[in-house]
Design a protein around this motif. Structure first.
Motif, short mmCIF file in Angstrom:
data_model
loop_
_atom_site.label_atom_id
_atom_site.label_comp_id
_atom_site.label_asym_id
_atom_site.label_seq_id
_atom_site.Cartn_x
_atom_site.Cartn_y
_atom_site.Cartn_z
N UNK A 209 11.33 36.32 27.40
CA UNK A 209 10.72 35.99 26.32
C UNK A 209 8.85 35.89 26.26
N UNK A 210 8.85 34.90 26.76
CA UNK A 210 6.87 34.08 26.55
C UNK A 210 6.06 35.72 27.09
N UNK A 211 6.17 36.05 28.46
CA UNK A 211 5.95 37.00 28.85
C UNK A 211 5.75 38.86 27.94
N UNK A 212 6.97 38.80 27.68
CA UNK A 212 6.95 39.83 27.15
C UNK A 212 6.13 39.95 25.60
N UNK A 213 6.12 38.48 24.85
CA UNK A 213 5.50 38.31 23.88
C UNK A 213 4.17 38.08 24.55
N UNK A 214 2.91 37.48 25.68
CA UNK A 214 2.55 37.62 25.81
C UNK A 214 1.65 39.09 26.09
N UNK A 215 2.48 39.70 26.98
CA UNK A 215 1.84 40.72 27.02
C UNK A 215 1.38 41.19 25.71
N UNK A 216 2.26 41.61 24.53
CA UNK A 216 2.44 42.10 23.48
C UNK A 216 1.36 41.86 22.58
#
Length: 313
Positions: free
Chosen positions: A171-178
């Protein structure tokens, strides 16, 4: 070495007090619902006190991870903890994640983004700088204290949490990349304006010396104004989630730190407070920003785009 005895780094009693009071931060943000005044970014307003955007942003954001790392380096010794569990330090893998995640985010937000990637930033009022600086120091202290000895302190405390940590990391990486992607879309608007300005400049220089001399004398002031206009070039972004909302980078940041909360677990109060505090202060800013877009480009150009949550808000 303590910077401020029992406060920085905080003793357990003071950390618990700070963390308790920090959960009431959303009450302070209620004022944002009563005014559109927010002198930063698109809504930056002329003021003799304004500070350069890039420098002010870096100064405002950097103390967050500095406070966190300072706690991590000082509190364990004060608490008699010889070694923190690996999960308190490493977040580059799906299984042992916490502190580095925070640091990567802040290095990107505080230094790389404003100083190296953004071609320009609007001026920031000192009130915003002081408010943001205070938020970052308090938030970094709350999370840093939790990770440095006032939260989990042994591998046993993390036993059986690998699936939760892996899920939170995704979840964190998805938000970070977005967040990075949509921030870059906004920067591309300014980069495109800067490239257009450079092409105009090169075209002028290609003119004959006599014509160039005439233009230099008649447009000296105008050219300076064009350079300033790069800071104020805006259009409605259309790529990625910008098709649905005007502030997808805000939404992605919420997702990012919701993942951080999942990693820490439901009982991780500092992570919970961080998410709720971000939502409470960023939501009114996004709604204010949508009104700004409508006023500048018209309701027809904005269409059905929401401020931050597709189809809802």
């Amino acid at each position: 070495m303590a910077i401020l005895a029992t406060w920085l780094p905080p003793s357990r009693e003071h950390w618990e007090l700070i963390n308790y009071l920090w959960q009431f931060f959303p009450l302070l943000t209620l004022i944002q619902w009563t005014t559109d005044w927010y002198p930063q970014g698109k809504t930056s307003a002329p003021s003799p006190f304004n500070l350069p955007g890039k420098t002010a942003w870096a100064v405002m954001e950097t103390p967050g991870f500095m406070a966190l790392l300072y706690c991590m380096l000082t509190i364990p010794a004060a608490q008699g903890i010889e070694k923190l569990p690996l999960a308190n330090w490493v977040m580059a893998t799906l299984f042992k994640i916490l502190i580095t995640n925070q640091t990567i985010h802040y290095i990107y937000r505080a230094l790389i983004s404003p100083l190296l990637l953004n071609p320009s930033m609007s001026p920031i009022h000192p009130f915003i700088l002081v408010s943001g600086l205070s938020f970052q120091i308090i938030n970094g202290t709350c999370i840093g204290g939790y990770l440095a000895g006032y939260g989990p302190t042994s591998a046993q405390d993390w036993a059986g949490t690998a699936p939760r940590i892996a899920f939170g990391m995704i979840i964190f990486l998805g938000g970070f990349l977005g967040n990075i992607y949509h921030d870059d879309e906004l920067r591309e608007i300014r980069r495109a304006a800067a490239r257009a300005q450079e092409r105009r400049k090169l075209g002028e220089e290609a003119q004959g010396e006599e014509e160039k001399s005439k233009r230099s004398s008649s447009k000296a002031g105008g050219r300076k104004m064009k350079n300033k206009e790069v800071d104020k070039v805006y259009r409605v972004p259309e790529n990625g989630l910008f098709r649905l909302v005007l502030y997808p980078h805000y939404l992605c940041e919420w997702i990012e730190w919701a993942g951080f909360w999942v990693i820490g677990g439901w009982a991780c109060a500092p992570a919970r407070n961080f998410v709720l505090n971000e939502v409470s202060t960023m939501l009114p800013r996004a709604l204010n920003g949508r009104r700004w877009y409508v006023e500048r480009f018209g309701a027809k150009a904005i269409g059905s785009k929401r401020a931050i949550i597709p189809g809802l808000i």
